[in-house]
Scaffold this motif. Structure first.
Motif, PDB file in Angstrom:
ATOM      1  N   VAL A 256      -2.548  -4.860   5.924  1.00 38.89           N
ATOM      2  CA  VAL A 256      -3.317  -4.571   4.557  1.00 38.89           C
ATOM      3  C   VAL A 256      -4.313  -3.193   4.627  1.00 38.89           C
ATOM      4  N   LYS A 257      -4.930  -2.933   5.703  1.00 38.00           N
ATOM      5  CA  LYS A 257      -5.829  -1.890   5.699  1.00 38.00           C
ATOM      6  C   LYS A 257      -4.921  -0.761   6.407  1.00 38.00           C
ATOM      7  N   ASP A 258      -3.943  -1.136   7.063  1.00 32.73           N
ATOM      8  CA  ASP A 258      -3.310   0.002   7.415  1.00 32.73           C
ATOM      9  C   ASP A 258      -2.409   0.628   6.346  1.00 32.73           C
ATOM     10  N   ASP A 259      -1.987  -0.093   5.409  1.00 35.80           N
ATOM     11  CA  ASP A 259      -1.125   0.163   4.273  1.00 35.80           C
ATOM     12  C   ASP A 259      -2.010   1.156   3.413  1.00 35.80           C
ATOM     13  N   MET A 260      -3.145   0.624   3.109  1.00 34.08           N
ATOM     14  CA  MET A 260      -4.334   1.095   2.168  1.00 34.08           C
ATOM     15  C   MET A 260      -4.619   2.468   2.769  1.00 34.08           C
ATOM     16  N   THR A 261      -4.975   2.510   4.190  1.00 32.58           N
ATOM     17  CA  THR A 261      -5.304   3.843   4.643  1.00 32.58           C
ATOM     18  C   THR A 261      -4.254   4.812   4.578  1.00 32.58           C
ATOM     19  N   ALA A 262      -2.953   4.259   4.721  1.00 30.72           N
ATOM     20  CA  ALA A 262      -1.776   5.313   4.575  1.00 30.72           C
ATOM     21  C   ALA A 262      -1.771   5.932   3.215  1.00 30.72           C
ATOM     22  N   LYS A 263      -1.664   4.965   2.067  1.00 28.80           N
ATOM     23  CA  LYS A 263      -1.591   5.374   0.887  1.00 28.80           C
ATOM     24  C   LYS A 263      -2.773   6.540   0.296  1.00 28.80           C
ATOM     25  N   LEU A 264      -4.048   6.240   0.925  1.00 28.27           N
ATOM     26  CA  LEU A 264      -5.124   7.101   0.566  1.00 28.27           C
ATOM     27  C   LEU A 264      -4.992   8.562   1.573  1.00 28.27           C
ATOM     28  N   ASP A 265      -4.551   8.467   2.367  1.00 28.19           N
ATOM     29  CA  ASP A 265      -4.154   9.633   3.202  1.00 28.19           C
ATOM     30  C   ASP A 265      -3.199  10.492   2.540  1.00 28.19           C
TER      31      ASP A 265
ATOM     32  N   ILE B  68      -8.781 -10.932  -1.686  1.00 31.00           N
ATOM     33  CA  ILE B  68      -8.840 -10.069  -2.750  1.00 31.00           C
ATOM     34  C   ILE B  68     -10.067  -9.484  -2.607  1.00 31.00           C
ATOM     35  N   LYS B  69     -11.061 -10.251  -2.388  1.00 27.83           N
ATOM     36  CA  LYS B  69     -12.327  -9.678  -2.225  1.00 27.83           C
ATOM     37  C   LYS B  69     -12.662  -8.892  -0.869  1.00 27.83           C
ATOM     38  N   ASP B  70     -11.915  -9.266   0.017  1.00 31.09           N
ATOM     39  CA  ASP B  70     -11.948  -8.549   1.392  1.00 31.09           C
ATOM     40  C   ASP B  70     -11.140  -7.063   1.214  1.00 31.09           C
ATOM     41  N   ILE B  71     -10.182  -7.392   0.359  1.00 30.97           N
ATOM     42  CA  ILE B  71      -9.451  -5.934   0.013  1.00 30.97           C
ATOM     43  C   ILE B  71     -10.079  -4.971  -0.602  1.00 30.97           C
ATOM     44  N   ASN B  72     -10.699  -5.533  -1.647  1.00 35.04           N
ATOM     45  CA  ASN B  72     -11.805  -4.805  -2.501  1.00 35.04           C
ATOM     46  C   ASN B  72     -12.788  -4.276  -1.840  1.00 35.04           C
ATOM     47  N   ASP B  73     -13.528  -4.995  -0.817  1.00 37.49           N
ATOM     48  CA  ASP B  73     -14.494  -4.429   0.011  1.00 37.49           C
ATOM     49  C   ASP B  73     -14.141  -3.344   0.814  1.00 37.49           C
ATOM     50  N   TYR B  74     -12.902  -3.481   1.290  1.00 38.09           N
ATOM     51  CA  TYR B  74     -12.483  -2.450   2.267  1.00 38.09           C
ATOM     52  C   TYR B  74     -12.295  -1.260   1.510  1.00 38.09           C
ATOM     53  N   PHE B  75     -11.659  -1.501   0.307  1.00 38.24           N
ATOM     54  CA  PHE B  75     -11.301  -0.177  -0.538  1.00 38.24           C
ATOM     55  C   PHE B  75     -12.711   0.449  -0.594  1.00 38.24           C
TER      56      PHE B  75
ATOM     57  N   TYR C 175      -2.975  -0.467  -5.577  1.00 38.74           N
ATOM     58  CA  TYR C 175      -2.986  -1.970  -5.265  1.00 38.74           C
ATOM     59  C   TYR C 175      -1.455  -2.437  -5.252  1.00 38.74           C
ATOM     60  N   ASP C 176      -1.218  -3.145  -4.150  1.00 36.23           N
ATOM     61  CA  ASP C 176       0.280  -4.102  -3.977  1.00 36.23           C
ATOM     62  C   ASP C 176      -0.014  -5.318  -3.921  1.00 36.23           C
ATOM     63  N   SER C 177       0.549  -6.025  -4.790  1.00 36.05           N
ATOM     64  CA  SER C 177       0.394  -7.574  -4.931  1.00 36.05           C
ATOM     65  C   SER C 177       0.847  -8.227  -3.535  1.00 36.05           C
ATOM     66  N   ARG C 178       1.483  -7.631  -2.932  1.00 43.09           N
ATOM     67  CA  ARG C 178       2.067  -8.131  -1.721  1.00 43.09           C
ATOM     68  C   ARG C 178       0.887  -8.305  -0.646  1.00 43.09           C
ATOM     69  N   TRP C 179      -0.104  -7.719  -0.788  1.00 42.25           N
ATOM     70  CA  TRP C 179      -1.170  -7.623   0.023  1.00 42.25           C
ATOM     71  C   TRP C 179      -1.846  -9.132  -0.072  1.00 42.25           C
ATOM     72  N   GLU C 180      -1.806  -9.864  -1.047  1.00 44.01           N
ATOM     73  CA  GLU C 180      -2.255 -11.237  -1.316  1.00 44.01           C
ATOM     74  C   GLU C 180      -1.459 -12.406  -0.574  1.00 44.01           C
ATOM     75  N   ASN C 181      -0.172 -12.086  -0.147  1.00 39.82           N
ATOM     76  CA  ASN C 181       0.388 -12.989   0.388  1.00 39.82           C
ATOM     77  C   ASN C 181       0.008 -13.472   1.675  1.00 39.82           C
ATOM     78  N   ALA C 182       0.093 -14.593   2.058  1.00 40.74           N
ATOM     79  CA  ALA C 182      -0.699 -15.241   3.222  1.00 40.74           C
ATOM     80  C   ALA C 182       0.084 -14.663   4.715  1.00 40.74           C
ATOM     81  N   THR C 183       1.113 -14.366   4.426  1.00 42.75           N
ATOM     82  CA  THR C 183       1.994 -13.571   5.565  1.00 42.75           C
ATOM     83  C   THR C 183       1.508 -12.130   5.810  1.00 42.75           C
ATOM     84  N   ALA C 184       0.914 -11.570   4.777  1.00 39.98           N
ATOM     85  CA  ALA C 184       0.519 -10.166   5.054  1.00 39.98           C
ATOM     86  C   ALA C 184      -1.248 -10.388   5.854  1.00 39.98           C
ATOM     87  N   SER C 185      -1.240  -9.764   7.001  1.00 37.04           N
ATOM     88  CA  SER C 185      -2.522  -9.946   7.666  1.00 37.04           C
ATOM     89  C   SER C 185      -3.365  -8.910   6.998  1.00 37.04           C
TER      90      SER C 185
END
Length: 236
Positions: A127-136, A85-92, A113-123
């Motif tokens: 997560v970064k690709d998904d976030m970037t796509a949303k921001l774009d 979660i910290k890595d996700i927030n830092d990247y944002f 935010y997508d809670s599925r980003w927190e899953n261990a199966t989500a690299s």
């Protein structure tokens, strides 16, 4: 063989009491069999009950380290989730600076935010690709709304920032522009009719002036004829 004997018996008025006694005897035999079955079952189950008790004790003994390890695994996974979660927030926080329009409008991570980003199966890469796509997409939606050059663009943008629903924002503009075109068409039709009415009034005025001119010319000609006739009469 004994039961076959009963199958051949015929019930009559005379032997009916005996047949009822036969039924009672047979039912006692059934009960004796059922009772014996229960007795044998209890005897057979005694070793099982003893073994079952031992299994229960062993299961409890094994369950203790299971719970201990399971709690440790869960605590470790929760720590991993918090790190992620910290890595996700830092990247944002790093990425939002690349989108000035979004930053100026105080877009927060909670809005995408997508809670599925927190899953261990989500690299983190996914997560970064998904976030970037949303921001774009959000930036593209804002650009699209601004490019529509409508009086309602600012209101549409405010609506968009409320829930990031570009369809609602564009629908607001489209409905307004359609209404605006309808009002403009009605106004143009009103002006056209007024111009036609004014033109018709002008034609009427010209026709009236022409009629008066003709009448005046006719009056002058008649006056001149009258004067000529009077002069001729005096000469005679």
């Amino acid at each position: 063989t004994q039961m076959d004997v009963y199958k051949e018996l015929e019930v009559t008025e005379a032997n009916k009491p005996e047949r009822k006694k036969d039924i009672a005897v047979l039912r006692k035999m059934q009960k004796a069999i059922t009772d014996k079955k229960s007795e044998v079952r209890m005897e057979c189950l005694k070793p099982y009950e003893d073994f079952n008790k031992l299994c229960g004790e062993l299961t409890e003994i094994i369950d203790e380290p299971i719970k201990l390890i399971d709690n440790q695994v869960k605590e470790f996974e929760e720590r991993q989730r918090q790190w992620k979660i910290k890595d996700i927030n830092d990247y944002f926080a790093e990425m939002i600076h690349k989108y000035p329009i979004l930053e100026e409008n105080d877009l927060g991570i909670d809005e995408i935010y997508d809670s599925r980003w927190e899953n261990a199966t989500a690299s983190m890469k996914s997560v970064k690709d998904d976030m970037t796509a949303k921001l774009d997409k959000i930036q593209a939606d804002v650009t699209l709304i601004q490019s529509m050059q409508s009086d309602k663009a600012e209101e549409a943008l405010r609506l968009f920032w409320g829930d990031l629903n570009v369809t609602k924002a564009i629908t607001l503009i489209n409905n307004y522009e359609a209404q605006k075109r309808e009002i403009q068409a009605r106004e143009e039709e009103r002006i056209r009719r007024e111009r036609e009415a004014e033109l018709e009034r002008e034609k009427q005025r010209v026709r009236e002036e022409e009629r008066k001119r003709i009448q005046e010319e006719e009056r002058i000609r008649q006056e001149e004829r009258r004067k000529a006739e009077e002069a001729a009469e005096k000469i005679r």
